[in-house]
Design an enzyme around this catalytic site. Sequence first.
Site, PDB file in Angstrom:
ATOM      1  N   ARG A   1       9.181  -3.624  -5.891  1.00  0.00           N
ATOM      2  CA  ARG A   1       8.261  -4.160  -4.891  1.00  0.00           C
ATOM      3  C   ARG A   1       7.815  -5.554  -5.325  1.00  0.00           C
ATOM      4  O   ARG A   1       6.919  -5.681  -6.164  1.00  0.00           O
ATOM      5  CB  ARG A   1       7.071  -3.224  -4.713  1.00  0.00           C
ATOM      6  CG  ARG A   1       7.450  -1.904  -4.072  1.00  0.00           C
ATOM      7  CD  ARG A   1       6.438  -0.828  -4.285  1.00  0.00           C
ATOM      8  NE  ARG A   1       6.403  -0.429  -5.694  1.00  0.00           N
ATOM      9  CZ  ARG A   1       5.876   0.716  -6.133  1.00  0.00           C
ATOM     10  NH1 ARG A   1       5.351   1.568  -5.283  1.00  0.00           N
ATOM     11  NH2 ARG A   1       5.866   0.996  -7.410  1.00  0.00           N
TER      12      ARG A   1
ATOM     13  N   CYS B   1      13.038   6.301  -1.007  1.00  0.00           N
ATOM     14  CA  CYS B   1      12.178   5.736  -2.050  1.00  0.00           C
ATOM     15  C   CYS B   1      10.724   6.031  -1.721  1.00  0.00           C
ATOM     16  O   CYS B   1      10.335   6.095  -0.562  1.00  0.00           O
ATOM     17  CB  CYS B   1      12.407   4.232  -2.188  1.00  0.00           C
ATOM     18  SG  CYS B   1      11.924   3.274  -0.757  1.00  0.00           S
TER      19      CYS B   1
ATOM     20  N   GLU C   1      11.936   2.429   7.933  1.00  0.00           N
ATOM     21  CA  GLU C   1      10.561   2.935   7.854  1.00  0.00           C
ATOM     22  C   GLU C   1       9.869   2.948   9.213  1.00  0.00           C
ATOM     23  O   GLU C   1       8.664   3.201   9.288  1.00  0.00           O
ATOM     24  CB  GLU C   1       9.754   2.120   6.841  1.00  0.00           C
ATOM     25  CG  GLU C   1       9.896   0.621   7.026  1.00  0.00           C
ATOM     26  CD  GLU C   1       9.417  -0.172   5.811  1.00  0.00           C
ATOM     27  OE1 GLU C   1       8.459   0.266   5.150  1.00  0.00           O
ATOM     28  OE2 GLU C   1      10.003  -1.239   5.535  1.00  0.00           O
TER      29      GLU C   1
ATOM     30  N   THR D   1       9.534   6.515   3.256  1.00  0.00           N
ATOM     31  CA  THR D   1       8.953   7.658   3.974  1.00  0.00           C
ATOM     32  C   THR D   1       7.439   7.604   4.123  1.00  0.00           C
ATOM     33  O   THR D   1       6.890   8.301   4.983  1.00  0.00           O
ATOM     34  CB  THR D   1       9.377   8.971   3.299  1.00  0.00           C
ATOM     35  OG1 THR D   1       9.156   8.871   1.885  1.00  0.00           O
ATOM     36  CG2 THR D   1      10.851   9.243   3.554  1.00  0.00           C
ATOM     37  N   ASN D   2       6.743   6.796   3.309  1.00  0.00           N
ATOM     38  CA  ASN D   2       5.301   6.670   3.546  1.00  0.00           C
ATOM     39  C   ASN D   2       5.056   6.029   4.914  1.00  0.00           C
ATOM     40  O   ASN D   2       4.317   6.549   5.749  1.00  0.00           O
ATOM     41  CB  ASN D   2       4.646   5.834   2.443  1.00  0.00           C
ATOM     42  CG  ASN D   2       4.284   6.670   1.227  1.00  0.00           C
ATOM     43  OD1 ASN D   2       4.159   7.889   1.315  1.00  0.00           O
ATOM     44  ND2 ASN D   2       4.135   6.023   0.093  1.00  0.00           N
TER      45      ASN D   2
ATOM     46  N   HIS E   1      -3.557   3.984  -1.536  1.00  0.00           N
ATOM     47  CA  HIS E   1      -3.126   2.876  -2.389  1.00  0.00           C
ATOM     48  C   HIS E   1      -3.394   3.161  -3.864  1.00  0.00           C
ATOM     49  O   HIS E   1      -2.510   2.991  -4.723  1.00  0.00           O
ATOM     50  CB  HIS E   1      -3.851   1.588  -1.959  1.00  0.00           C
ATOM     51  CG  HIS E   1      -3.508   0.393  -2.785  1.00  0.00           C
ATOM     52  ND1 HIS E   1      -4.233   0.032  -3.899  1.00  0.00           N
ATOM     53  CD2 HIS E   1      -2.500  -0.498  -2.674  1.00  0.00           C
ATOM     54  CE1 HIS E   1      -3.688  -1.045  -4.434  1.00  0.00           C
ATOM     55  NE2 HIS E   1      -2.642  -1.397  -3.703  1.00  0.00           N
TER      56      HIS E   1
END
Length: 896
Positions: free
Chosen positions: A563, A848, A763, A785-786, A455
């Site tokens: 976001r 993204c 995701e 992709t995270n 984070h």
Amino acid sequence: MDSRIHFFSQKDVIPQKVNHELLGIRGRQANEFAELGFPILPGIILNTGIASVLDPKAIKKDIKDLLDKCAKLVGKTYGDMENPMLLKIIISSNMAISTYPTLHNFGLVKPTIGGFAKWVGEDFAANEVLFLINGMLTIEERIKDLEEKKKEKDEISSQIKLIKRILGIHGPSNELHGEEDKSPVPKKKTAVEYMDEYAKYFPKGFFDDAENQLLAALGEISGMLKIDEQNDNDTAIMVQPMVYGNYGKDSCSGYFHSRNIITGERKLQGNYYTGKFNEIGSEGHEINQIDSAHLKQLEKIGWALEDKFKEIRQVRFTVENGKLWLIEQRLVDHKSTQSDLKLLLDLNKRKIVDASYVIKAIDPLRLNEILHPVINNASVKGLKSWKGGIAGAPGAAIGKVYFSTEALLEGKKLSAKQGEDERCILVLESSFAGDVKAIEVSAGVLTAEGGYSAHASVVARQYGKVSLVCPALRIKGTKAAIGDFSFSQGDYITLDVPFYGESTVYLGVADLIEPNPKESGLLDFIDMAKSFLKKFHVRCNADTPKDAALALSFGAEGVGLCRTEHMFFKDDRINVFRDMLLSDDNKERQKALNKLQVMQRDDFYGIMKVMAGKEVTIRLLDSPLHEFMPHNPDELQAYIDHAGKGKNSKPSKADITARIDALHEFNPMLGHRGCRIAVSYPEIYAMQVKAIFEAVYKLKSEKVEVKPEIMVPIIMNVSELKLIAYGKKIEGSNYLGIVDIEEALRKELKVKEAEYKIGTMIELPAAALGAGEIARYGRFFSFGTNDLTQTTLGISRDDFTAFMPDYTLFDLINGNPFSTLDPRVKELIALAADRGRLTRPDLICGLCGEHGANPENVRFCMDTGLDYVSCSPYSVPIALLAVAQAEIDKSEVKPN
């Protein structure tokens, strides 16, 4: 003349028909000087075909003839008793890394030492004899080692150490420095005494005659090369005259870079040393203060070298009795990206290289250096330091340490009030959503847990801050320790997090070199890179108009990820959002939603106005609700105080705590988040959608072109997207979808329908596999992709660093999957894009997240047929350059 022996000078160039590989690296460099017509010292090269098989008698006449040519050019004669020309022998290997020494001062023999000493002084002359002896002893040492004569080698080794010590104590000569030794200092001797003392180690008569000395040395060196098996076109021998910066009047030595290696300014950078052989122990003068005639020569030389090699060069030179000689030129190892960039743009402006050359010459990841501050290395001497850690966001940062968001915000406010330094660094075990506001105003963040995709790292990259994850960090209250130094709240630390190399934490304050995108040439470079882009483009992740404007200046073509949850963490909003979540009264909840709607509308208005005419992808609320709750007693008490304002009584701590606990989840990242929140709390998404379209229609009324894209997160099946996009009527209930909310607002405002798109973030593996069905209701896919990496591999981006070293040790995983896409994640992306386009051929697909700034991932996205990548504003130039390079490479591939 033996065809294996070559001569070069300012006017004599070794012909192209000669295979230049035979000259060795140093020989080729010398000939390159000659080709440019520079004032290079003349020289002789015994090429690789003869160097290891020399017969000194056979080459005697050739060497003498060529030395006579050297004498005419230099103005001194080898072996002359009054003004002797001395020589150096360079073993010119074809290997980039060579352990052979350069040997100096041949020609210093008993008949010439007196004449030499008259020019430079007795002490310097004696030192030069020692330097000659040391060099030849090094050759003899190597020969004995190769012959496995240990006793003789050890004896020579001890003499070398002694000579180095003498030279170090009595004044260094050339690059030799003595080793610290507290034993009695050896008594200083004369040059002739040194010759007599060491003559026994060399061929007979070594110090009696200059010509015999040179031939004997060449014979010894050749013999060493033969024993060392350097007889297969590996190594040549070069012989050159020597000149001295302390030899008579109007003499100096010096070096310079062809331009400033930090700023890239086209101005020589270096020093010269009047009356000195070299810079060791000498006080230098700035190179641009040298007399104007020599400065003009040096500028011409430096800039001609840049044009030839297309890079910054370093040049060493000597002025002897007013005449300038170049000693060597080479590339510069340590230089800034900015200096390289300025050089390349300059070369392009003068049409020496084309734009594609400029774009391909810079590694995309090097742009990190231009985008962030860097440490002035001279300023960290003497500071305690710790090296290591995981780079989260590159750059350099200085500030006072604070161990919580509240302490940092309060400390910053107090510093501003008192007119003190406001720079601060947040130091935490790990960060959460509530810490975003502190990271945003800090210079950097240091955490103990996480990694590149944790984070703190992601948020730091978003805001252009520095982030370092340091597993060795130990925090206890308002004190912390790393390695052998500790610091307390309020102390200064400096973070140095280069993109390449090891990170460092310094205790204390260093000096920073701040970035300037315009002055650095970055903006011109970005424009050049964008000229190569075709369909594939780069968007940015931006949550504020400021972020969007910055990314736009860096070349972003729209926003790929806004976001919306980040907008709620500001001080004036977080408690309003908590009111909405924790309220058990519908009227109070709606009151909070109305306040938030105005805030979000203004945010969306600002971002879309900045990006006028470009797509802006707005992701509806994604974070788990627990992230918005107070995380410590101080935050909890502050919220209770807020909730009680204007009311007869404060809500009880127990009541608030119970409501917060009700939102607790055991695995929140796979729990009540994203579209799942919208199913349970449709009013939240309804508020956000209204805010988006209020901003859209306000901008349209102002004649601003807008292209909104509304993205629904964490979709696992088509039914979820269909519900949220188009709503659903069931007995006793009516769920309003995005299209319903937009239509109602449009009718209320009495305006024409704006063009907009609804899409989703892919995701989850389930969404990737079901992409064909999902594309029926979504006009675009954005690959998150995270989370896709986390859910595909089953590893947490915040926790995987705890075991990744073990996995790396046994080669169980290749690299960091949160930096470079895992092959199975790539397969899911390709599969989803293909299946989605079978259903909807015009489906827009993008990626993204910070994976989008990795050049390797960019190429994959292009090859897979995606339309764009989106990354943080500070990563946009990196991604743009990667795209441009890929486009150039594709255009250069010739069909079979």
